[in-house]
Design a protein around this motif. Structure first.
Motif, PDB file in Angstrom:
ATOM      1  N   THR A 149     -55.170  25.629  44.768  1.00  7.10           N
ATOM      2  CA  THR A 149     -56.545  26.059  44.612  1.00  7.10           C
ATOM      3  C   THR A 149     -57.062  26.599  45.938  1.00  7.10           C
ATOM      4  O   THR A 149     -56.330  26.644  46.931  1.00  7.10           O
ATOM      5  N   GLU A 150     -58.302  27.028  45.957  1.00  2.54           N
ATOM      6  CA  GLU A 150     -58.941  27.541  47.163  1.00  2.54           C
ATOM      7  C   GLU A 150     -60.238  26.774  47.394  1.00  2.54           C
ATOM      8  O   GLU A 150     -60.655  25.956  46.575  1.00  2.54           O
ATOM      9  N   ALA A 151     -60.876  27.047  48.500  1.00  2.00           N
ATOM     10  CA  ALA A 151     -62.206  26.505  48.741  1.00  2.00           C
ATOM     11  C   ALA A 151     -63.198  27.357  47.959  1.00  2.00           C
ATOM     12  O   ALA A 151     -63.520  28.478  48.351  1.00  2.00           O
ATOM     13  N   TYR A 152     -63.627  26.824  46.830  1.00  2.00           N
ATOM     14  CA  TYR A 152     -64.464  27.576  45.893  1.00  2.00           C
ATOM     15  C   TYR A 152     -65.492  26.620  45.288  1.00  2.00           C
ATOM     16  O   TYR A 152     -65.428  26.257  44.124  1.00  2.00           O
ATOM     17  N   PRO A 153     -66.396  26.133  46.122  1.00  2.00           N
ATOM     18  CA  PRO A 153     -67.351  25.120  45.673  1.00  2.00           C
ATOM     19  C   PRO A 153     -68.374  25.684  44.690  1.00  2.00           C
ATOM     20  O   PRO A 153     -68.664  26.880  44.729  1.00  2.00           O
ATOM     21  N   PRO A 154     -68.914  24.841  43.847  1.00  2.00           N
ATOM     22  CA  PRO A 154     -68.644  23.397  43.751  1.00  2.00           C
ATOM     23  C   PRO A 154     -67.454  23.053  42.860  1.00  2.00           C
ATOM     24  O   PRO A 154     -67.276  21.907  42.494  1.00  2.00           O
ATOM     25  N   ALA A 155     -66.646  24.048  42.517  1.00  2.00           N
ATOM     26  CA  ALA A 155     -65.495  23.786  41.639  1.00  2.00           C
ATOM     27  C   ALA A 155     -64.383  23.044  42.372  1.00  2.00           C
ATOM     28  O   ALA A 155     -63.832  22.074  41.862  1.00  2.00           O
ATOM     29  N   ASN A 156     -64.042  23.514  43.562  1.00  2.00           N
ATOM     30  CA  ASN A 156     -62.973  22.918  44.345  1.00  2.00           C
ATOM     31  C   ASN A 156     -63.216  23.195  45.822  1.00  2.00           C
ATOM     32  O   ASN A 156     -63.417  24.340  46.230  1.00  2.00           O
ATOM     33  N   PHE A 157     -63.221  22.129  46.626  1.00  2.00           N
ATOM     34  CA  PHE A 157     -63.499  22.288  48.050  1.00  2.00           C
ATOM     35  C   PHE A 157     -63.126  21.003  48.781  1.00  2.00           C
ATOM     36  O   PHE A 157     -62.805  19.985  48.163  1.00  2.00           O
ATOM     37  N   ILE A 158     -63.164  21.058  50.104  1.00  2.00           N
ATOM     38  CA  ILE A 158     -62.842  19.904  50.936  1.00  2.00           C
ATOM     39  C   ILE A 158     -64.130  19.206  51.361  1.00  2.00           C
ATOM     40  O   ILE A 158     -65.066  19.836  51.847  1.00  2.00           O
ATOM     41  N   LYS A 159     -64.155  17.893  51.171  1.00  2.00           N
ATOM     42  CA  LYS A 159     -65.271  17.079  51.644  1.00  2.00           C
ATOM     43  C   LYS A 159     -64.694  15.785  52.197  1.00  2.00           C
ATOM     44  O   LYS A 159     -63.922  15.111  51.514  1.00  2.00           O
TER      45      LYS A 159
END
Length: 242
Positions: A21-31
């Motif tokens: 996946t990619e950093a594509y908030p709020p679907a998928n991201f790093i926190k």
């Protein structure tokens, strides 16, 4: 029709797959150094419902173009969150939909840019993410690649738009605003001037993978979306968190 019982072995187990996946908030991201987002939570919950719970260790987050090419060429890999389009239809197996999406062209508010048809954009400098659905959609609409300035990070494009190094930015609307805020840019400085595509995002599975895993993951997602007597579902609960 795909059949779970048509194949056996570890390669049919969701726990043997690799997810990209990619950093594509709020679907998928790093926190807090962990991958999160509603697509991630949906994936974990859906797999658990069919008895093959996926773990975060199976998920890699990297630039979109790299993830896209990896899943195109490697068996037992899954790409998400991926917009389903005519161009991509035969390239993957599809599990979903995860959620709906709107891809737009953003301009600086106050520039009074008016786009009536796609080719009106050809006279502007358009920021796009390489291999993203926004770039692919504009190419399908006839906008020349020469009008596009590619990047691998939408925050770079947001900053370039603010600094007038590009005139337009094509990306999913919710995610573009979220990213702008993360780098201290007021999202109200931008406005949508053209809707490129409305659609849904999916889990896209490499075509050489066993079809049985596709059906398992779809079954888990369908179970997750089932509503109880009050009309609520675990799926909606996950979306409401974000």
């Amino acid at each position: 029709m795909l059949s779970i019982s048509s194949a056996v072995g570890a390669e049919n187990d969701l726990r043997e797959l690799e997810f990209f996946t990619e950093a594509y908030p709020p679907a998928n991201f790093i926190k807090d150094d962990h991958i999160t987002g509603y697509s991630v939570d949906i994936l974990l919950a859906a797999s658990a419902l069919v008895g093959e719970p996926i773990t975060l260790s199976q998920i890699s987050l990297q630039p979109w173009a790299r993830s896209y090419r990896r899943v195109l060429t490697r068996q037992n890999t899954v790409l998400f969150s991926t917009t389903r389009s005519e161009h991509r239809e035969a390239l993957f197996y599809w599990v979903g939909p995860i959620v709906d999406i709107k891809v737009v062209v953003l301009a600086r508010r106050g520039d009074n840019i008016k786009i009536d048809k796609p080719l009106d954009m050809a006279k502007y400098r358009i920021g796009a993410i390489r291999d993203d659905i926004g770039e692919q959609s504009l190419l399908e609409l006839g906008v020349p690649r020469a009008a596009m300035q590619e990047a691998i990070d939408v925050t770079v494009l947001a900053e370039q738009l603010l600094k007038k190094r590009i005139d337009l930015l094509v990306y999913a609307e919710r995610a573009a605003y979220w990213w702008a805020r993360q780098v201290g840019i007021d999202a109200d400085l931008f406005e949508p001037v053209y809707v490129v595509k409305k659609g849904d995002v999916y889990f896209a599975v490499n075509r050489d993978s066993d079809p049985a895993v596709v059906e398992k993951l779809q079954k888990g997602l369908d179970l997750l979306k089932q509503t109880d007597q009050s009309g609520s579902s675990r799926y909606q609960e996950i979306l409401d968190k974000y």
